[in-house]
Design a protein around this motif. Sequence first.
Motif, PDB file in Angstrom:
ATOM      1  N   SER A  36     -21.259   4.025  84.622  1.00  0.00           N
ATOM      2  CA  SER A  36     -19.466   2.944  84.466  1.00  0.00           C
ATOM      3  C   SER A  36     -20.165   2.600  86.699  1.00  0.00           C
ATOM      4  O   SER A  36     -19.900   1.799  87.076  1.00  0.00           O
ATOM      5  CB  SER A  36     -18.164   4.092  85.093  1.00  0.00           C
ATOM      6  OG  SER A  36     -18.976   4.995  86.274  1.00  0.00           O
ATOM      7  N   ASN A  37     -21.526   3.083  86.668  1.00  0.00           N
ATOM      8  CA  ASN A  37     -21.728   2.049  87.907  1.00  0.00           C
ATOM      9  C   ASN A  37     -23.256   1.707  87.411  1.00  0.00           C
ATOM     10  O   ASN A  37     -24.387   1.327  88.685  1.00  0.00           O
ATOM     11  CB  ASN A  37     -22.678   3.542  88.973  1.00  0.00           C
ATOM     12  CG  ASN A  37     -20.977   3.810  88.749  1.00  0.00           C
ATOM     13  OD1 ASN A  37     -20.275   3.630  89.692  1.00  0.00           O
ATOM     14  ND2 ASN A  37     -21.379   5.611  89.709  1.00  0.00           N
ATOM     15  N   ASP A  38     -23.103   1.299  86.330  1.00  0.00           N
ATOM     16  CA  ASP A  38     -24.749   0.608  86.328  1.00  0.00           C
ATOM     17  C   ASP A  38     -24.289  -0.611  85.214  1.00  0.00           C
ATOM     18  O   ASP A  38     -24.003  -0.366  83.489  1.00  0.00           O
ATOM     19  CB  ASP A  38     -25.480   1.354  85.630  1.00  0.00           C
ATOM     20  CG  ASP A  38     -27.384  -0.204  85.758  1.00  0.00           C
ATOM     21  OD1 ASP A  38     -26.870  -0.755  85.065  1.00  0.00           O
ATOM     22  OD2 ASP A  38     -27.904   1.303  85.172  1.00  0.00           O
TER      23      ASP A  38
END
Length: 123
Positions: A36-38
């Motif tokens: 979700s952060n990449d």
Amino acid sequence: MNRALILCASLAFIGLASPAVAQDHTDHQMPGMDMSNDPAAAAYKAAMDKMHADMGSVQPSGNADVDFARGMIPHHQAAIDMAKAQLEYGKDPEIRKLSEDIIAAQEREIKQLQDWLAKNAPK
């Protein structure tokens, strides 16, 4: 075609030929990676998920050549999609050049497979 691509193609085709083995491709998360952060990892996962869905929808024809060609098209498209994501998010010049080469090669091979299928696949 390099050895890694041949290996990937072979493994993908085995999955196509073995639906019971190829059923669970829903989670491609790498250990320790929060996708979700990449955005790059999320793009790679989306490409793989689409490939598995598209390959899984190929109905066997009973003709090994036709089935190979039909299965390789989504496999090659996934390589294109992943290479495009690398170009969007990656920075290394050598890998960027490789991604550009992969896109060109896979597009040519998809066209070749489509042309072959147009002449040889059952209607």
